[in-house]
Design an enzyme around this catalytic site. Structure first.
Site, PDB file in Angstrom:
ATOM      1  N   GLY A  67       0.833  -1.207   0.000  1.00  0.00           N
ATOM      2  CA  GLY A  67       0.000   0.000   0.000  1.00  0.00           C
ATOM      3  C   GLY A  67       0.864   1.252   0.000  1.00  0.00           C
ATOM      4  O   GLY A  67       0.613   2.206  -0.742  1.00  0.00           O
ATOM      5  N   HIS A  68       1.914   1.254   0.822  1.00  0.00           N
ATOM      6  CA  HIS A  68       2.834   2.403   0.829  1.00  0.00           C
ATOM      7  C   HIS A  68       3.576   2.500  -0.504  1.00  0.00           C
ATOM      8  O   HIS A  68       3.801   3.596  -1.019  1.00  0.00           O
ATOM      9  CB  HIS A  68       3.888   2.248   1.937  1.00  0.00           C
ATOM     10  N   SER A  70      -0.176  -2.204   8.099  1.00  0.00           N
ATOM     11  CA  SER A  70       0.962  -2.662   8.911  1.00  0.00           C
ATOM     12  C   SER A  70       0.481  -3.516  10.073  1.00  0.00           C
ATOM     13  O   SER A  70       1.228  -4.327  10.609  1.00  0.00           O
ATOM     14  CB  SER A  70       1.718  -1.458   9.473  1.00  0.00           C
ATOM     15  N   MET A 114      -4.496  -3.825   2.777  1.00  0.00           N
ATOM     16  CA  MET A 114      -3.148  -3.939   3.347  1.00  0.00           C
ATOM     17  C   MET A 114      -2.979  -2.936   4.480  1.00  0.00           C
ATOM     18  O   MET A 114      -3.398  -1.777   4.378  1.00  0.00           O
ATOM     19  CB  MET A 114      -2.117  -3.656   2.274  1.00  0.00           C
TER      20      MET A 114
HETATM   21  O1  PAF Z   1      -1.059   7.017   7.831  1.00  0.00           O
HETATM   22  C1  PAF Z   1      -0.019   7.105   8.516  1.00  0.00           C
HETATM   23  O2  PAF Z   1       0.875   6.257   8.437  1.00  0.00           O
HETATM   24  C2  PAF Z   1       0.150   8.268   9.483  1.00  0.00           C
HETATM   25  O3  PAF Z   1      -1.052   8.594  10.082  1.00  0.00           O
HETATM   26  C3  PAF Z   1       0.816   9.502   8.849  1.00  0.00           C
HETATM   27  C4  PAF Z   1      -0.049  10.107   7.740  1.00  0.00           C
HETATM   28  C5  PAF Z   1       2.176   9.124   8.288  1.00  0.00           C
HETATM   29  C6  PAF Z   1       1.030  10.593   9.909  1.00  0.00           C
HETATM   30  O4  PAF Z   1       1.844  10.145  10.952  1.00  0.00           O
END
Ligand code: PAF
Length: 277
Positions: free
Chosen positions: A36-37, A186, A184
């Site tokens: 997803g990231h 973490s 997805m």
């Molecule tokens: O979605 C996330 O992982 C967090 O909420 C973010 C946007 C990085 C802010 O800490």
């Protein structure tokens, strides 16, 4: 790929990267990166911008009852994934840089932040809005990329950027799912094997409910049925609701731009998902 760990390093690297690519894109993350990231980074890179990913586990967005130390961390894996995805710069600040002693300003978002996760996790969106505003000020991106998986977060950040006239565009990216539909996240790694196989039901019930919602017809019947199906399968349903997409206001019937949003617990894991309705 460059790695910046201090404010002066990131500021200098951002000026250089913007100068050579013409524009800068930011992908804010808390690490423990999954596909997803990577989709966020790919969208940013595909826009032609030099792409900066931040990795910062933000203590301000964890409620007192939530375990910050349990949040998964995998610096080596994250850096390898970002490099392979075409990221130009990784910003890895420490807590003292983000929240220096003596700081006295945070952002308390209203509107789309008020219900749902805002109720379940008091202070969460204050933490998200504050850290995003800081990251935007540090990196000064032309665009920042956020996943639709955290629909309410996406709306809170979009609203904040508009309300504060921040000179950047917030770009939404579609949720990436496992082959059985599970969004997805973490946190999925904390599901037991048995919970993991049941977890697919959340997306299945969302899609089934979206199909059952007639335009203009009352949503209460399909929503009640959805909550019952999930509860019968052992989910602790925090909410399963039909809302207006941008404002998160609860709806009694389907309208254009409506969204089905859900939060449900399986064992120790709280699953969030949403789809267009
Ligand atoms: O979605 C996330 O992982 C967090 O909420 C973010 C946007 C990085 C802010 O800490």
């Amino acid at each position: 790929m460059q790695i910046a760990r201090t404010l002066s390093e990131v500021q200098a690297a951002c000026v250089t990267a913007r100068g050579s690519a013409g524009s800068l894109a930011l992908v804010p993350t808390m690490g423990a990166l999954h596909p997803g990231h990577r989709a966020l980074v790919h969208a940013a890179v595909a826009s032609g911008a030099a792409t900066v990913a931040s990795i910062f586990v933000n203590p301000l967005q964890f409620a007192a009852s939530e375990d910050l130390s349990r949040y998964p961390r995998d610096e080596a894996g994250d850096l390898a994934a970002l490099e392979a995805s075409g990221c130009a710069l990784v910003w890895m600040p420490d807590v003292e840089t983000m929240y220096p002693a003596g700081g006295g300003t945070t952002i308390v978002p209203e509107g789309p932040a008020e219900n749902w996760e805002g109720t379940a996790r008091p202070g969460h969106f204050r933490g998200v809005a504050t850290v995003c505003a800081k990251l935007f000020g540090q990196v000064r991106p032309d665009r920042a990329y956020f996943g639709e998986k955290d629909w309410q977060q996406l709306q809170v950040v979009t609203r904040m950027a508009a309300d504060l006239h921040l000179p950047l565009e917030i770009v939404p990216v579609e949720t990436i799912r496992e082959t059985d539909g599970l969004a997805m996240s973490s946190r999925n790694r904390f599901l037991t094997t048995e919970e993991r196989s049941r977890a697919r039901l959340l997306y299945a019930v969302l899609t089934e409910t979206a199909r059952a919602l007639a335009p203009g017809g009352a949503a209460s019947g399909p929503l009640d049925a959805a909550r019952q199906t999930l509860a019968a399968a052992g989910f602790g349903v925090d909410y399963f609701a039909l809302v207006d997409g941008p404002t998160l206001t609860e709806l009694g019937s389907r309208i254009p731009g409506a969204r089905l949003i859900a939060a449900a617990r399986l064992g120790t894991v709280r699953l969030l998902d949403n789809i267009a309705a």
